[in-house]
Design an enzyme around this catalytic site. Structure first.
Site, PDB file in Angstrom:
ATOM      1  N   LYS A  66       0.834  -1.200   0.000  1.00  0.00           N
ATOM      2  CA  LYS A  66       0.000   0.000   0.000  1.00  0.00           C
ATOM      3  C   LYS A  66       0.872   1.254   0.000  1.00  0.00           C
ATOM      4  O   LYS A  66       0.551   2.255  -0.650  1.00  0.00           O
ATOM      5  CB  LYS A  66      -0.938  -0.001   1.212  1.00  0.00           C
ATOM      6  N   GLU A  81       1.602  13.503   5.071  1.00  0.00           N
ATOM      7  CA  GLU A  81       2.270  12.378   5.745  1.00  0.00           C
ATOM      8  C   GLU A  81       3.516  11.925   4.969  1.00  0.00           C
ATOM      9  O   GLU A  81       3.979  10.803   5.145  1.00  0.00           O
ATOM     10  CB  GLU A  81       1.281  11.212   5.886  1.00  0.00           C
TER      11      GLU A  81
HETATM   12  P1  NAD Z   1      -8.203  12.906   9.371  1.00  0.00           P
HETATM   13  O1  NAD Z   1      -7.428  14.067   8.869  1.00  0.00           O
HETATM   14  O2  NAD Z   1      -9.638  12.844   9.040  1.00  0.00           O
HETATM   15  O3  NAD Z   1      -8.055  12.826  10.963  1.00  0.00           O
HETATM   16  C1  NAD Z   1      -6.796  12.749  11.568  1.00  0.00           C
HETATM   17  C2  NAD Z   1      -6.757  13.735  12.712  1.00  0.00           C
HETATM   18  O4  NAD Z   1      -6.780  15.078  12.189  1.00  0.00           O
HETATM   19  C3  NAD Z   1      -7.945  13.619  13.656  1.00  0.00           C
HETATM   20  O5  NAD Z   1      -7.478  13.831  14.965  1.00  0.00           O
HETATM   21  C4  NAD Z   1      -8.852  14.743  13.212  1.00  0.00           C
HETATM   22  O6  NAD Z   1      -9.704  15.218  14.228  1.00  0.00           O
HETATM   23  C5  NAD Z   1      -7.836  15.801  12.815  1.00  0.00           C
HETATM   24  N1  NAD Z   1      -8.399  16.768  11.885  1.00  0.00           N
HETATM   25  C6  NAD Z   1      -9.086  16.511  10.730  1.00  0.00           C
HETATM   26  N2  NAD Z   1      -9.464  17.659  10.148  1.00  0.00           N
HETATM   27  C7  NAD Z   1      -9.016  18.658  10.942  1.00  0.00           C
HETATM   28  C8  NAD Z   1      -9.112  20.082  10.873  1.00  0.00           C
HETATM   29  N3  NAD Z   1      -9.724  20.702   9.857  1.00  0.00           N
HETATM   30  N4  NAD Z   1      -8.552  20.799  11.873  1.00  0.00           N
HETATM   31  C9  NAD Z   1      -7.927  20.183  12.899  1.00  0.00           C
HETATM   32  N5  NAD Z   1      -7.792  18.840  13.024  1.00  0.00           N
HETATM   33  C10 NAD Z   1      -8.334  18.089  12.049  1.00  0.00           C
HETATM   34  O7  NAD Z   1      -7.400  11.612   8.918  1.00  0.00           O
HETATM   35  P2  NAD Z   1      -7.946  10.211   8.382  1.00  0.00           P
HETATM   36  O8  NAD Z   1      -8.344  10.375   6.963  1.00  0.00           O
HETATM   37  O9  NAD Z   1      -8.909   9.672   9.360  1.00  0.00           O
HETATM   38  O10 NAD Z   1      -6.609   9.353   8.388  1.00  0.00           O
HETATM   39  C11 NAD Z   1      -6.076   8.741   9.557  1.00  0.00           C
HETATM   40  C12 NAD Z   1      -5.009   7.747   9.121  1.00  0.00           C
HETATM   41  O11 NAD Z   1      -5.624   6.729   8.312  1.00  0.00           O
HETATM   42  C13 NAD Z   1      -3.916   8.359   8.236  1.00  0.00           C
HETATM   43  O12 NAD Z   1      -2.699   7.705   8.463  1.00  0.00           O
HETATM   44  C14 NAD Z   1      -4.409   8.067   6.819  1.00  0.00           C
HETATM   45  O13 NAD Z   1      -3.343   8.050   5.879  1.00  0.00           O
HETATM   46  C15 NAD Z   1      -4.994   6.681   7.036  1.00  0.00           C
HETATM   47  N6  NAD Z   1      -6.027   6.272   6.067  1.00  0.00           N
HETATM   48  C16 NAD Z   1      -6.994   7.140   5.662  1.00  0.00           C
HETATM   49  C17 NAD Z   1      -7.967   6.711   4.769  1.00  0.00           C
HETATM   50  C18 NAD Z   1      -9.106   7.605   4.333  1.00  0.00           C
HETATM   51  O14 NAD Z   1      -9.864   7.236   3.437  1.00  0.00           O
HETATM   52  N7  NAD Z   1      -9.332   8.762   4.951  1.00  0.00           N
HETATM   53  C19 NAD Z   1      -7.935   5.387   4.288  1.00  0.00           C
HETATM   54  C20 NAD Z   1      -6.946   4.519   4.754  1.00  0.00           C
HETATM   55  C21 NAD Z   1      -5.991   4.971   5.656  1.00  0.00           C
END
Ligand code: NAD
Length: 312
Positions: free
Chosen positions: A187, A273
């Site tokens: 991945k 990231e």
């Molecule tokens: P996300 O950005 O939605 O959330 C991660 C963190 O950032 C959380 O604590 C969230 O509250 C914070 N955050 C989000 N938006 C924000 C804003 N506007 N201001 C302040 N804080 C904010 O991240 P995610 O998409 O849930 O990803 C988490 C992990 O999973 C990462 O390593 C990502 O690469 C991986 N991942 C994501 C996906 C996907 O489809 N989103 C799929 C597979 C793996």
């Protein structure tokens, strides 16, 4: 099962919601105060495959972990990679010697951070094909299907299999894997090509894939990932990986999609990231004495772009 979702953004909210609906005792811990407050006031709102649902789930700011009375059987880590160490520090008071910790972040080498806080035998590594999006504080978009592969790092296979059962009972389609590092590297190759390249070139995946230089750039990057994977005893089938990357170029399926790093930096002005994808290959290359010029250049370019855009 008592479950902490540590990092309750898009993906953490999906897992929290689905595990809660399946009858588990779930709490969310997050570092975004507006998000935590909104969930506590109005519930977590999800567009779940077209149906809007609101679930009452307890959410806590990560600075409040000292005062939360909750004994966790399982922690699922879903921060962004650069937030992981801060989250591990925050939740440490909530971990017991029995708490299993499952990491589902994208990227390579997160176990090096987690093992500073969790006994090796309690660490589970996973890889997920689920997706999710965050639309604002307390509001997520959860479409489509997915799956999870996971494996214990230490000797504790029985615990890993129990976690597989709990996730599958919540329709999260989990499987035990004998080769999780290989899946993680596979991945990471897709992310390590599509994410950084589309971000720097300001295009979607089809746009990049249709250029005459796409194949040679992708082959050079994947060769660097494969050299490191081999050192880490993670078998990577390069032809299979290249074929999978090429499926991303298809305009009739996902080719018109901008990868998540593009959305983070270009659309939402958030840090990327990259240090945990291509940057991890550069760090490990230095340890193993392997040259990684393509990953190094791409990591530098993405950092330059972050700085030009003033993103912190
Ligand atoms: P996300 O950005 O939605 O959330 C991660 C963190 O950032 C959380 O604590 C969230 O509250 C914070 N955050 C989000 N938006 C924000 C804003 N506007 N201001 C302040 N804080 C904010 O991240 P995610 O998409 O849930 O990803 C988490 C992990 O999973 C990462 O390593 C990502 O690469 C991986 N991942 C994501 C996906 C996907 O489809 N989103 C799929 C597979 C793996």
């Amino acid at each position: 099962m008592n479950i902490i979702i540590a990092g309750a953004g898009a993906m953490g909210s999906r897992f929290g919601l689905m595990l809660h609906k399946a009858g588990n005792d779930v709490i969310l811990i997050d570092g975004w105060a507006d998000h935590v407050n909104q969930i506590n006031q109005a519930g977590l709102e999800a567009n779940f495959n077209g149906e809007v649902i609101i679930e009452k789930l307890p959410a806590y700011h990560q600075t409040d972990c000292q005062s939360i009375d909750f004994s966790a059987d399982l922690v699922i880590l879903f921060t962004k990679a650069m937030q992981l160490d801060g989250m591990m520090q925050a939740i440490q008071p909530m971990l017991s010697e029995k708490t299993q910790v499952l990491c589902l972040l994208n990227g390579i080498g997160h176990e090096d951070v987690i093992k500073n806080y969790v006994p090796y035998d309690n660490i589970l590594l996973g890889n997920t094909m689920w997706t999710a999006g965050i639309e604002g504080p307390g509001k997520v978009k959860l479409f489509g299907n997915g799956s999870i592969d996971l494996q214990n790092l230490g000797e504790n296979r029985a615990s890993a299999e129990q976690v597989v059962e709990v996730l599958s009972a919540a329709d999260l389609n989990a499987r035990y894997s004998d080769s999780i590092l290989s899946s993680i590297y596979k991945k990471a190759c897709v992310n390590g090509t599509m994410n950084g390249l589309c971000t720097i070139l300001d295009t979607n995946m089809a746009g990049f894939g249709e250029t005459t230089v796409a194949d040679s750039i992708v082959e050079s990057i994947v060769a660097e990932f494969a050299a490191i994977a081999e050192k880490e005893h993670a078998h990577l089938n390069v032809d299979e990986v290249l074929a999978q990357i090429k499926t991303c170029y298809d305009r009739s399926t996902i080719g018109l999609h901008h990868p998540s790093m593009y959305q983070d930096l270009i659309t939402n002005h958030r840090l990327t990231e990259i240090d945990y994808i291509n940057g991890a290959i550069v760090r490990k290359g230095k340890e193993y004495g392997i040259a990684t010029p393509y990953c190094s250049f791409l990591t530098d370019l993405v950092h330059a772009k972050e700085q030009i855009m003033g993103v912190k």
